[in-house]
Design a protein around this motif. Structure first.
Motif, PDB file in Angstrom:
ATOM      1  N   PRO A  80      78.258  68.700  19.708  1.00 42.39           N
ATOM      2  CA  PRO A  80      78.117  68.080  21.030  1.00 42.39           C
ATOM      3  C   PRO A  80      77.290  66.804  21.015  1.00 42.39           C
ATOM      4  O   PRO A  80      77.624  65.828  21.709  1.00 42.39           O
ATOM      5  CB  PRO A  80      77.443  69.183  21.862  1.00 42.39           C
ATOM      6  CG  PRO A  80      77.867  70.450  21.217  1.00 42.39           C
ATOM      7  CD  PRO A  80      77.899  70.132  19.745  1.00 42.39           C
ATOM      8  N   VAL A 125      79.461  69.234  27.462  1.00 40.27           N
ATOM      9  CA  VAL A 125      79.916  68.021  26.773  1.00 40.27           C
ATOM     10  C   VAL A 125      80.738  67.123  27.681  1.00 40.27           C
ATOM     11  O   VAL A 125      80.551  65.899  27.729  1.00 40.27           O
ATOM     12  CB  VAL A 125      80.714  68.386  25.504  1.00 40.27           C
ATOM     13  CG1 VAL A 125      81.381  67.144  24.918  1.00 40.27           C
ATOM     14  CG2 VAL A 125      79.793  69.012  24.463  1.00 40.27           C
ATOM     15  N   PHE A 129      78.576  73.606  24.323  1.00 35.29           N
ATOM     16  CA  PHE A 129      79.781  72.807  24.505  1.00 35.29           C
ATOM     17  C   PHE A 129      80.123  72.635  25.980  1.00 35.29           C
ATOM     18  O   PHE A 129      80.816  71.697  26.365  1.00 35.29           O
ATOM     19  CB  PHE A 129      80.969  73.468  23.809  1.00 35.29           C
ATOM     20  CG  PHE A 129      81.157  73.034  22.387  1.00 35.29           C
ATOM     21  CD1 PHE A 129      81.354  71.703  22.070  1.00 35.29           C
ATOM     22  CD2 PHE A 129      81.141  73.959  21.359  1.00 35.29           C
ATOM     23  CE1 PHE A 129      81.530  71.302  20.758  1.00 35.29           C
ATOM     24  CE2 PHE A 129      81.317  73.572  20.045  1.00 35.29           C
ATOM     25  CZ  PHE A 129      81.507  72.241  19.742  1.00 35.29           C
ATOM     26  N   LEU A 153      88.322  68.981  26.274  1.00 38.76           N
ATOM     27  CA  LEU A 153      87.789  68.499  25.001  1.00 38.76           C
ATOM     28  C   LEU A 153      88.853  68.338  23.917  1.00 38.76           C
ATOM     29  O   LEU A 153      88.642  67.580  22.956  1.00 38.76           O
ATOM     30  CB  LEU A 153      86.705  69.456  24.503  1.00 38.76           C
ATOM     31  CG  LEU A 153      85.409  69.491  25.326  1.00 38.76           C
ATOM     32  CD1 LEU A 153      84.506  70.614  24.843  1.00 38.76           C
ATOM     33  CD2 LEU A 153      84.697  68.154  25.254  1.00 38.76           C
ATOM     34  N   VAL A 193      78.618  63.168  22.413  1.00 37.17           N
ATOM     35  CA  VAL A 193      77.939  62.480  23.521  1.00 37.17           C
ATOM     36  C   VAL A 193      77.368  61.144  23.040  1.00 37.17           C
ATOM     37  O   VAL A 193      77.419  60.140  23.758  1.00 37.17           O
ATOM     38  CB  VAL A 193      76.842  63.380  24.120  1.00 37.17           C
ATOM     39  CG1 VAL A 193      76.010  62.609  25.145  1.00 37.17           C
ATOM     40  CG2 VAL A 193      77.458  64.610  24.771  1.00 37.17           C
ATOM     41  N   ALA A 244      79.233  63.572  28.428  1.00 32.65           N
ATOM     42  CA  ALA A 244      79.945  62.452  27.807  1.00 32.65           C
ATOM     43  C   ALA A 244      80.363  61.442  28.866  1.00 32.65           C
ATOM     44  O   ALA A 244      80.242  60.222  28.674  1.00 32.65           O
ATOM     45  CB  ALA A 244      81.155  62.950  27.032  1.00 32.65           C
TER      46      ALA A 244
END
Length: 438
Positions: free
Chosen positions: A38, A95, A92, A151, A42, A99
């Motif tokens: 992660p 994320v 996760f 993801l 990011v 992000a």
């Protein structure tokens, strides 16, 4: 290692040191790759140089505070900590949100949201039991599934050789060289997972990454320049990107924190059932939630991402029959040592994108599969299928076409395009409003 090494159903007992240390290492191997990934993603979304010192620092913090948060759980401080063999690691679940925030508003905003979200997560421990009714399997399964589906495109981009726009426009993007490395990771990881047992099987992703790393090195894709420059001992910097408040980011992280807290309740319950054949006590569930929130807030202060309990490590407790919390304490100490050695972070950061891509194809796919597994507990009648359809369509659709809500205020737009938040909100509201079917 044998799959069963003895009967230690009391969390306060400890196997002999000759068993306890390898068992602790086994817990580290099972979660190591998932823990650092992660931060890499990011960091990439924030525009940090791949393999650069800032990315290495974020990787170090991921390892360091996974270890510290694990000690919060296993050793405990007052009411904080379940004092069960629960391994903590970078989640996760956050994320997608982080992000997006890091890409549009910067890491300062993202990490500030982590700190505040961690404090709120900590406070949830006081009444977590009263919120569980809002998150039945229909809601939690949908949220986890949405995280995995969001993801997966990131995994494909990494496997093909890039993630940023300019990388995807490069001639090498999607080349056979990149895919040969990524597929090596996938094939080796699957082979090790299903054709070996014990410690090797639990470290399947890590072994796959090492195999891909070797193939990438043979093709001249690895640059060890950053490893040579990295120091041997890390220096920890409070608020490395400042303190920048954004209401939208805080709300988005808090929503995911609630889901993460419910997952931790499940992990605490599963650990008690798997290792001791009993239900987790209210104090253990509260303590686990407190440790989650405290670990997240403290990590955020120094550049670490939110922590949560790692479900794969619950499986190790069930497999080995070792309920000793002190075994997982050893695992936490190993992670802290790794976090204090920048050379280790530099080696991880030197990993070419296709190597990471092969690993996260498996990892992100498993996140989506975990969501589907939770949804198997749900009766698929018309009502529930409508909730699934609308929640996923809203969450993933707005994330894929963010310009569809470009005229919304900044806070609302951040929430509506985060994938996780709209999926969770739709699922919760529809589950409360729509009448049950006979």
């Amino acid at each position: 290692m044998a799959e069963t090494t003895g009967t230690y159903s009391d969390p306060n007992t400890t196997p002999p040191l000759a068993q306890a240390v390898p068992l602790g290492l086994q817990h580290v191997l099972a979660m190591f790759a998932s823990n650092v990934t992660p931060s890499i993603i990011v960091a990439g979304a924030a525009g940090l140089a791949f393999g650069g010192p800032e990315q290495i620092y974020l990787i170090q913090m991921a390892m360091l505070f996974a270890g510290i948060a694990t000690l919060f759980q296993t050793v405990g401080i007052g009411p904080v900590g379940a004092r069960l063999p629960i391994m903590q690691g970078t989640s996760f679940a956050f994320v997608g949100v982080l992000a997006g925030v890091a890409a549009t508003q910067g890491l300062g905003v993202a990490l500030t949201a982590c700190i505040i979200g961690g404090v709120i997560h900590f406070c949830l421990g006081a009444f977590i039991g009263k919120l569980r009714w809002l998150f039945p399997p229909l809601v939690t399964g949908l949220v986890i599934l949405a995280i995995g589906l969001y993801l997966i495109p990131v995994a494909i981009k990494y496997a093909a050789g890039g993630a940023a726009k300019f990388q995807m426009e490069a001639e090498s993007f999607g080349s056979l060289m990149h895919w040969s490395v990524a597929l090596t990771v996938v094939i080796v990881a699957l082979g090790v997972k299903f054709f070996t047992k014990g410690m090797l099987s639990n470290a399947a992703i890590l072994i796959g990454l090492i195999a891909g790393y070797v193939v990438a090195y043979a093709q001249g894709m690895v640059n060890f320049g950053a490893v040579a420059k990295a120091s041997w001992v890390t220096s920890i910097t409070p608020l490395p990107y400042g303190f920048e408040f954004s209401l939208g980011a805080v709300i988005a992280v808090t929503l995911v924190s609630i889901v993460s807290a419910i997952e931790t309740v499940g992990d605490a319950s599963a650990t008690a059932k798997a290792g001791a054949g009993r239900d987790a006590t209210d104090a253990e569930i509260q303590g686990a939630t407190y440790a989650d929130g405290l670990g997240t807030a403290v990590a955020g202060v120094f550049g670490g991402l939110p922590n949560t309990s790692f479900s794969q490590n619950v499986g190790i407790v069930g497999m080995t029959g070792i309920m000793s919390r002190h075994v997982v304490t050893i695992a936490g100490v190993i992670m802290i040592i790794c976090g204090l050695l920048p050379k280790i972070g530099a080696v991880i950061a030197s990993m070419p994108l296709p190597v990471l891509g092969g690993g996260v194809i498996v990892m992100f796919g498993m996140v989506a599969s975990a969501g589907l597994n939770v949804l198997t507990e749900v009766k698929m009648n018309r009502r529930n299928m409508v909730i699934i359809a609308i929640s996923l369509a809203a969450g993933l659709g707005l994330n894929l076409v963010p310009t569809a809500v470009q005229y919304l205020p900044g806070v609302v737009k951040t929430l509506m395009t985060s994938a996780v938040a709209p999926t969770a909100l739709c699922a919760i509201v529809l589950n409360l409003v729509l009448p049950e079917e006979d």
